[in-house]
Design a protein around this motif. Structure first.
Motif, short mmCIF file in Angstrom:
data_model
loop_
_atom_site.label_atom_id
_atom_site.label_comp_id
_atom_site.label_asym_id
_atom_site.label_seq_id
_atom_site.Cartn_x
_atom_site.Cartn_y
_atom_site.Cartn_z
N THR A 89 -3.13 9.16 -3.00
CA THR A 89 -3.34 7.82 -2.46
C THR A 89 -4.79 7.42 -2.65
O THR A 89 -5.70 8.05 -2.10
CB THR A 89 -2.97 7.78 -0.97
N ARG A 90 -5.04 6.36 -3.43
CA ARG A 90 -6.39 5.91 -3.74
C ARG A 90 -6.48 4.40 -3.48
O ARG A 90 -5.80 3.60 -4.14
CB ARG A 90 -6.76 6.19 -5.20
N PHE A 91 -7.31 4.00 -2.54
CA PHE A 91 -7.39 2.58 -2.16
C PHE A 91 -7.70 1.68 -3.35
O PHE A 91 -7.01 0.68 -3.57
CB PHE A 91 -8.45 2.40 -1.07
N SER A 92 -8.74 1.99 -4.11
CA SER A 92 -9.16 1.13 -5.21
C SER A 92 -8.05 0.95 -6.25
O SER A 92 -7.83 -0.15 -6.74
CB SER A 92 -10.42 1.69 -5.89
N ASP B 181 -9.75 15.53 -7.25
CA ASP B 181 -8.30 15.71 -7.33
C ASP B 181 -7.70 16.06 -5.98
O ASP B 181 -6.80 16.88 -5.87
CB ASP B 181 -7.97 16.81 -8.35
N TYR B 182 -8.20 15.41 -4.92
CA TYR B 182 -7.66 15.68 -3.59
C TYR B 182 -6.26 15.08 -3.45
O TYR B 182 -5.94 14.08 -4.07
CB TYR B 182 -8.60 15.17 -2.49
N ARG B 183 -5.44 15.71 -2.63
CA ARG B 183 -4.05 15.31 -2.45
C ARG B 183 -3.70 15.15 -0.98
O ARG B 183 -4.23 15.86 -0.12
CB ARG B 183 -3.12 16.35 -3.08
N ARG B 184 -2.76 14.25 -0.71
CA ARG B 184 -2.33 14.02 0.67
C ARG B 184 -1.45 15.18 1.13
O ARG B 184 -0.46 15.52 0.48
CB ARG B 184 -1.56 12.69 0.74
N LEU B 185 -1.82 15.76 2.25
CA LEU B 185 -1.06 16.86 2.82
C LEU B 185 -0.21 16.41 4.00
O LEU B 185 0.85 16.98 4.26
CB LEU B 185 -2.00 17.99 3.27
N GLU B 186 -0.69 15.40 4.72
CA GLU B 186 0.01 14.96 5.92
C GLU B 186 -0.37 13.52 6.25
O GLU B 186 -1.51 13.11 6.05
CB GLU B 186 -0.37 15.87 7.09
N TYR C 296 0.84 -1.19 0.00
CA TYR C 296 0.00 0.00 0.00
C TYR C 296 0.88 1.24 0.00
O TYR C 296 1.50 1.59 1.01
CB TYR C 296 -0.91 -0.02 1.23
N ALA C 297 0.95 1.89 -1.15
CA ALA C 297 1.82 3.06 -1.31
C ALA C 297 1.11 4.33 -0.86
O ALA C 297 0.00 4.63 -1.30
CB ALA C 297 2.24 3.19 -2.77
N ILE D 88 3.97 1.62 2.26
CA ILE D 88 5.15 2.11 1.56
C ILE D 88 4.98 3.63 1.40
O ILE D 88 4.04 4.10 0.75
CB ILE D 88 5.29 1.48 0.16
N VAL D 89 5.88 4.38 2.01
CA VAL D 89 5.80 5.84 1.95
C VAL D 89 6.66 6.34 0.79
O VAL D 89 7.86 6.11 0.75
CB VAL D 89 6.26 6.48 3.27
N LYS D 90 5.99 7.00 -0.16
CA LYS D 90 6.70 7.52 -1.34
C LYS D 90 6.94 9.00 -1.18
O LYS D 90 6.09 9.75 -0.71
CB LYS D 90 5.89 7.25 -2.61
N SER D 91 8.13 9.43 -1.63
CA SER D 91 8.47 10.85 -1.55
C SER D 91 8.52 11.45 -2.94
O SER D 91 8.48 10.76 -3.94
CB SER D 91 9.81 11.02 -0.84
#
Length: 252
Positions: free
Chosen positions: A99-102, A190-195, A93-94, A249-252
């Protein structure tokens, strides 16, 4: 104690009585071999205890000891109400900006699914208000959902949204079973991960029920804030992943 053998004999069950090797150990080795040879694939459901006991010609106590050892070794997993299954490779799980589960589950060759549990309106407590950068007490929409991969529950999530920005979101999630598709319908796809913050703890009773976990299992708690195209927070989520079913898995 397991059953003891008085005579050496190998029968159609595949266990050798009187060989000096405990029957439960032979059963565990036989099941492990079937998995290694591909006769029991990852995710496959094992026969019932009664069927296995009859197959190996042993009592339930001996069989349960074999299954218990395989469970401790991480070879199989017993889930309440579902049965005993061959453990699958953990879902990779990246976690990144998008980040989108499906999408993640589908990319792993598994079928994503979701179950809407409940929704309610509530005033924002201070900690969540700070994460969403809104005044304390602002009306929030709270949604509870369980997400699955190939029918196996992977994560239960509690999601909070600023209510006046996400009108009718609960009905869209209930209809689609997908947070992403529901937000897309509101023009917020188009939401994005902030934290992201990750911790671990023992699963509580509710989580064990939702994720079909036996007592003593661990969940990884992932707290996240997602924002819109302007990086304005729109969603705070507290997800609890079954720790042995996923690799974050944390991607940068």
């Amino acid at each position: 104690m397991g059953e003891t053998d008085n005579s050496t004999m190998t029968d159609g069950s595949g266990v050798a009585r009187g060989s000096g090797v405990s029957l439960w150990k032979q059963i565990a080795e036989a099941i492990t071999a079937e998995i290694a040879e591909g006769r029991l694939a990852p995710g496959a459901r094992l026969p019932t205890e009664a069927e296995l006991a009859e197959r190996f010609g042993v009592n339930r106590h001996t069989l349960r000891r074999a299954l218990g050892v395989l469970t401790e070794q991480g070879v199989i997993e017993a889930t309440p109400g579902r049965g005993t299954f061959v453990k699958e490779v953990p879902l990779h799980y990246a976690i990144g900006a998008r980040t989108r589960f499906s999408e993640i589950v589908s990319s792993e060759g598994r079928a994503p699914g979701g179950r809407f549990l409940s929704s309610q309106r509530e005033p924002a407590p201070r900690d969540i208000a700070e994460r969403l950068k809104i005044p304390h007490g602002t009306e929030l929409l709270r949604i509870e959902i369980v997400r699955e991969a190939d029918g196996v529950p992977v994560v239960c999530g509690t999601h909070w949204y600023v209510a006046d920005r996400c009108k009718d979101l609960e009905f869209l999630v209930a209809a689609t079973g997908s947070i992403t598709r529901a937000l897309e319908a509101l023009g917020l796809g188009d939401y994005r991960r902030l934290e992201t913050r990750v911790t671990a703890r023992l699963a509580d009773e509710t989580e064990r029920t939702l994720l079909a976990l036996p007592a003593g299992r661990v969940v990884m708690v992932v707290e996240s804030v997602n924002g819109d195209a302007r990086r304005l927070p729109i969603q705070y989520t507290r997800s609890r992943f079954a720790a042995d079913r996923v690799q974050l898995i944390v991607k940068s």
